[in-house]
Scaffold this motif. Structure first.
Motif, mmCIF file in Angstrom:
data_model
loop_
_atom_site.group_PDB
_atom_site.id
_atom_site.type_symbol
_atom_site.label_atom_id
_atom_site.label_comp_id
_atom_site.label_asym_id
_atom_site.label_seq_id
_atom_site.Cartn_x
_atom_site.Cartn_y
_atom_site.Cartn_z
ATOM 1 N N GLU A 41 -92.903 11.450 -9.814
ATOM 2 C CA GLU A 41 -92.152 12.713 -9.749
ATOM 3 C C GLU A 41 -91.675 13.133 -11.132
ATOM 4 O OE1 GLU A 41 -91.445 10.010 -7.800
ATOM 5 O OE2 GLU A 41 -92.312 10.741 -5.922
ATOM 6 N N PHE A 42 -91.210 12.153 -11.936
ATOM 7 C CA PHE A 42 -90.761 12.454 -13.296
ATOM 8 C C PHE A 42 -91.926 12.970 -14.133
ATOM 9 C CE2 PHE A 42 -90.041 11.337 -17.723
ATOM 10 C CZ PHE A 42 -88.788 11.884 -17.949
ATOM 11 N N ARG A 43 -93.077 12.298 -14.026
ATOM 12 C CA ARG A 43 -94.257 12.719 -14.794
ATOM 13 C C ARG A 43 -94.679 14.138 -14.423
ATOM 14 N NH1 ARG A 43 -98.348 7.562 -15.070
ATOM 15 N NH2 ARG A 43 -96.795 6.027 -15.691
ATOM 16 N N GLU A 44 -94.761 14.398 -13.110
ATOM 17 C CA GLU A 44 -95.160 15.740 -12.652
ATOM 18 C C GLU A 44 -94.170 16.792 -13.146
ATOM 19 O OE1 GLU A 44 -97.923 16.701 -10.986
ATOM 20 O OE2 GLU A 44 -98.689 14.655 -10.857
ATOM 21 N N GLY A 45 -92.878 16.472 -13.088
ATOM 22 C CA GLY A 45 -91.868 17.422 -13.545
ATOM 23 C C GLY A 45 -91.983 17.704 -15.030
ATOM 24 N N ALA A 46 -92.233 16.660 -15.821
ATOM 25 C CA ALA A 46 -92.386 16.843 -17.259
ATOM 26 C C ALA A 46 -93.604 17.700 -17.574
ATOM 27 C CB ALA A 46 -92.503 15.477 -17.938
ATOM 28 N N VAL A 47 -94.696 17.445 -16.881
ATOM 29 C CA VAL A 47 -95.916 18.232 -17.091
ATOM 30 C C VAL A 47 -95.685 19.690 -16.697
ATOM 31 C CG1 VAL A 47 -98.284 18.585 -16.276
ATOM 32 C CG2 VAL A 47 -97.496 16.294 -16.900
ATOM 33 N N ARG A 48 -95.004 19.917 -15.588
ATOM 34 C CA ARG A 48 -94.735 21.288 -15.151
ATOM 35 C C ARG A 48 -93.898 22.050 -16.175
ATOM 36 N NH1 ARG A 48 -95.467 23.097 -9.812
ATOM 37 N NH2 ARG A 48 -96.552 21.562 -8.562
ATOM 38 N N ILE A 49 -92.949 21.368 -16.817
ATOM 39 C CA ILE A 49 -92.146 22.027 -17.847
ATOM 40 C C ILE A 49 -93.056 22.515 -18.970
ATOM 41 C CG2 ILE A 49 -90.409 21.677 -19.651
ATOM 42 C CD1 ILE A 49 -89.015 19.708 -17.712
ATOM 43 N N ALA A 56 -100.614 14.205 -12.931
ATOM 44 C CA ALA A 56 -100.157 13.572 -14.173
ATOM 45 C C ALA A 56 -100.033 12.076 -14.025
ATOM 46 C CB ALA A 56 -98.805 14.155 -14.581
ATOM 47 N N SER A 57 -99.965 11.580 -12.801
ATOM 48 C CA SER A 57 -99.651 10.171 -12.619
ATOM 49 C C SER A 57 -100.827 9.323 -12.166
ATOM 50 C CB SER A 57 -98.505 10.032 -11.623
ATOM 51 O OG SER A 57 -98.779 10.731 -10.447
ATOM 52 N N SER A 58 -102.029 9.848 -12.194
ATOM 53 C CA SER A 58 -103.168 9.073 -11.739
ATOM 54 C C SER A 58 -104.419 9.499 -12.489
ATOM 55 C CB SER A 58 -103.390 9.291 -10.242
ATOM 56 O OG SER A 58 -104.562 8.631 -9.828
ATOM 57 N N ASP A 59 -105.328 8.569 -12.705
ATOM 58 C CA ASP A 59 -106.611 8.890 -13.325
ATOM 59 C C ASP A 59 -107.633 9.379 -12.307
ATOM 60 O OD1 ASP A 59 -105.974 8.397 -15.958
ATOM 61 O OD2 ASP A 59 -106.372 6.262 -15.784
ATOM 62 N N ARG A 60 -107.265 9.288 -11.023
ATOM 63 C CA ARG A 60 -108.173 9.759 -9.977
ATOM 64 C C ARG A 60 -107.993 11.262 -9.779
ATOM 65 N NH1 ARG A 60 -106.283 6.631 -5.164
ATOM 66 N NH2 ARG A 60 -104.389 6.767 -6.353
ATOM 67 N N PRO A 61 -109.065 12.002 -9.514
ATOM 68 C CA PRO A 61 -108.923 13.439 -9.252
ATOM 69 C C PRO A 61 -108.038 13.699 -8.040
ATOM 70 C CG PRO A 61 -111.227 12.845 -9.554
ATOM 71 C CD PRO A 61 -110.440 11.560 -9.496
ATOM 72 N N ALA A 62 -107.315 14.799 -8.086
ATOM 73 C CA ALA A 62 -106.428 15.166 -6.980
ATOM 74 C C ALA A 62 -107.245 15.544 -5.759
ATOM 75 C CB ALA A 62 -105.553 16.339 -7.391
ATOM 76 N N GLU A 63 -106.708 15.225 -4.599
ATOM 77 C CA GLU A 63 -107.333 15.659 -3.351
ATOM 78 C C GLU A 63 -107.108 17.159 -3.230
ATOM 79 O OE1 GLU A 63 -109.062 13.798 -1.194
ATOM 80 O OE2 GLU A 63 -108.823 12.125 -2.563
ATOM 81 N N PRO A 64 -108.151 17.938 -2.980
ATOM 82 C CA PRO A 64 -107.950 19.378 -2.846
ATOM 83 C C PRO A 64 -107.098 19.708 -1.626
ATOM 84 C CG PRO A 64 -110.299 18.800 -2.707
ATOM 85 C CD PRO A 64 -109.516 17.534 -2.845
#
Length: 93
Positions: free
Chosen positions: A11-19, A54-62
């Protein structure tokens, strides 16, 4: 003596990336504000642009409609540059 490796929640990583993505602020500026090394935040942003997370090397599930979160609805992936191949000589040089 070894250094202690900091662990950040997804959650922290995603929030930082979104900023960075949504405000357009620079990675070093946001990293300093959040107390994260700028190289770490840069890798999260790069991973997000590549995979959608932001938190995984795997592609996101669409999503069910097949879309991923993007910073702008008209954003399209850019084609990667592919270097043209040269013909190889028939004999060793």
């Amino acid at each position: 003596m070894g250094s202690k490796q900091q662990t950040y929640t997804p959650e922290f990583r995603e929030g930082a990336v979104r900023i960075v993505i949504e405000t357009g602020r620079s990675v070093p500026e946001v990293a300093k504000e959040l107390g994260v090394h700028s190289g770490t935040l840069h890798s999260w942003v790069s991973r997000w642009r590549r995979n959608g997370l932001a938190s995984s090397d795997r592609p996101a599930e669409p999503a069910p409609d097949g879309r991923r979160f993007t910073s702008h609805p008209d954003r399209r992936p850019t084609a990667r540059y592919e270097r043209p191949t040269r013909p190889r000589p028939a004999f060793p040089i």
